[in-house]
Design a protein around this motif. Structure first.
Motif, PDB file in Angstrom:
ATOM      1  N   VAL A   9      -4.877   6.338   1.542  1.00  0.00           N
ATOM      2  CA  VAL A   9      -4.045   5.144   1.456  1.00  0.00           C
ATOM      3  C   VAL A   9      -4.660   4.294   0.348  1.00  0.00           C
ATOM      4  N   ILE A  10      -3.812   3.872  -0.596  1.00  0.00           N
ATOM      5  CA  ILE A  10      -4.303   3.097  -1.735  1.00  0.00           C
ATOM      6  C   ILE A  10      -3.436   1.854  -1.930  1.00  0.00           C
ATOM      7  N   PRO A  11      -3.972   0.833  -2.605  1.00  0.00           N
ATOM      8  CA  PRO A  11      -3.134  -0.324  -2.939  1.00  0.00           C
ATOM      9  C   PRO A  11      -1.996   0.104  -3.877  1.00  0.00           C
ATOM     10  N   SER A  12      -0.849  -0.494  -3.727  1.00  0.00           N
ATOM     11  CA  SER A  12       0.325  -0.125  -4.519  1.00  0.00           C
ATOM     12  C   SER A  12       0.082  -0.200  -6.022  1.00  0.00           C
ATOM     13  N   GLU A  13      -0.710  -1.177  -6.449  1.00  0.00           N
ATOM     14  CA  GLU A  13      -0.939  -1.320  -7.898  1.00  0.00           C
ATOM     15  C   GLU A  13      -1.752  -0.161  -8.486  1.00  0.00           C
ATOM     16  N   LYS A  37       0.856  -1.198   0.000  1.00  0.00           N
ATOM     17  CA  LYS A  37       0.000   0.000   0.000  1.00  0.00           C
ATOM     18  C   LYS A  37       0.886   1.241   0.000  1.00  0.00           C
ATOM     19  N   CYS A  38       0.291   2.336  -0.464  1.00  0.00           N
ATOM     20  CA  CYS A  38       1.022   3.591  -0.547  1.00  0.00           C
ATOM     21  C   CYS A  38       0.173   4.699   0.058  1.00  0.00           C
ATOM     22  N   GLY A  39       0.843   5.674   0.644  1.00  0.00           N
ATOM     23  CA  GLY A  39       0.158   6.840   1.165  1.00  0.00           C
ATOM     24  C   GLY A  39       0.380   8.012   0.231  1.00  0.00           C
ATOM     25  N   LEU A  40      -0.683   8.754  -0.019  1.00  0.00           N
ATOM     26  CA  LEU A  40      -0.620   9.933  -0.877  1.00  0.00           C
ATOM     27  C   LEU A  40      -1.236  11.113  -0.150  1.00  0.00           C
ATOM     28  N   ALA A  41      -0.667  12.284  -0.367  1.00  0.00           N
ATOM     29  CA  ALA A  41      -1.222  13.506   0.210  1.00  0.00           C
ATOM     30  C   ALA A  41      -0.876  14.675  -0.704  1.00  0.00           C
ATOM     31  N   VAL A  42      -1.774  15.636  -0.761  1.00  0.00           N
ATOM     32  CA  VAL A  42      -1.523  16.867  -1.501  1.00  0.00           C
ATOM     33  C   VAL A  42      -1.724  18.012  -0.524  1.00  0.00           C
ATOM     34  N   LYS A  43      -0.713  18.869  -0.469  1.00  0.00           N
ATOM     35  CA  LYS A  43      -0.768  19.983   0.471  1.00  0.00           C
ATOM     36  C   LYS A  43      -0.292  21.241  -0.238  1.00  0.00           C
ATOM     37  N   GLY A  44      -1.029  22.315  -0.023  1.00  0.00           N
ATOM     38  CA  GLY A  44      -0.658  23.591  -0.618  1.00  0.00           C
ATOM     39  C   GLY A  44       0.354  24.317   0.241  1.00  0.00           C
ATOM     40  N   LYS A  45       0.947  25.334  -0.324  1.00  0.00           N
ATOM     41  CA  LYS A  45       1.920  26.130   0.436  1.00  0.00           C
ATOM     42  C   LYS A  45       1.247  26.872   1.585  1.00  0.00           C
ATOM     43  N   ASP A  46      -0.094  26.975   1.522  1.00  0.00           N
ATOM     44  CA  ASP A  46      -0.862  27.595   2.612  1.00  0.00           C
ATOM     45  C   ASP A  46      -1.067  26.611   3.767  1.00  0.00           C
ATOM     46  N   GLN A  47      -0.444  25.423   3.660  1.00  0.00           N
ATOM     47  CA  GLN A  47      -0.508  24.370   4.673  1.00  0.00           C
ATOM     48  C   GLN A  47      -1.844  23.633   4.703  1.00  0.00           C
TER      49      GLN A  47
END
Length: 132
Positions: free
Chosen positions: A28-32, A11-21
């Motif tokens: 969390v998604i499956p690696s594939e 599994k992999c963790g992904l996040a998107v964050k702006g410069k404004d925090q």
């Protein structure tokens, strides 16, 4: 915006964050599904940098990402040592325990779900700390 990626075998963790925090996305998604999701996130958000943990399988993942994401978007490796322990504490800050869970000391509590997305958030924060 910065895309945080915590690669793993299963599994992999992904996040998107702006410069404004502000956190715009975390999952969390499956690696594939990771590469397709990364590509979709880069289309959905104006991603300027991809920040990735430097352990486990980072070199293999870097190659896979380069196949689908423009070389204009830099991939920065960040030290991810102790990030899982830190993510566990952050989980309880983001989602305070309720009911009887509150009585259990924080160090003994286990989050009820994978926290790889929170690790991805921490990787972004570690990267931002090096930029100031």
């Amino acid at each position: 915006m910065i895309l945080g990626f915590d690669p793993g075998r299963d599994k992999c963790g992904l996040a998107v964050k702006g410069k404004d925090q502000e956190i715009s996305y975390h999952q969390v998604i499956p690696s594939e599904q990771a590469i397709a999701t990364l590509k979709k996130l880069c289309q959905q958000f104006p991603i300027e940098t991809i920040v990735m943990g430097n352990q486990t399988t980072s070199k293999q993942w870097q190659g896979k990402i380069r196949e689908v994401i423009s070389a204009k978007v830099p991939i920065v490796l960040v030290d991810e040592r102790y990030s899982t322990l830190e993510a566990r504490d952050r989980y309880w800050q983001m989602y305070p325990p309720k009911g009887l869970q509150r009585l259990i000391p924080q160090g003994m509590r286990q989050p009820p779900r994978p926290i790889d997305d929170i690790v991805a958030i921490l990787l972004i924060e570690r990267y931002l700390q090096t930029q100031t």
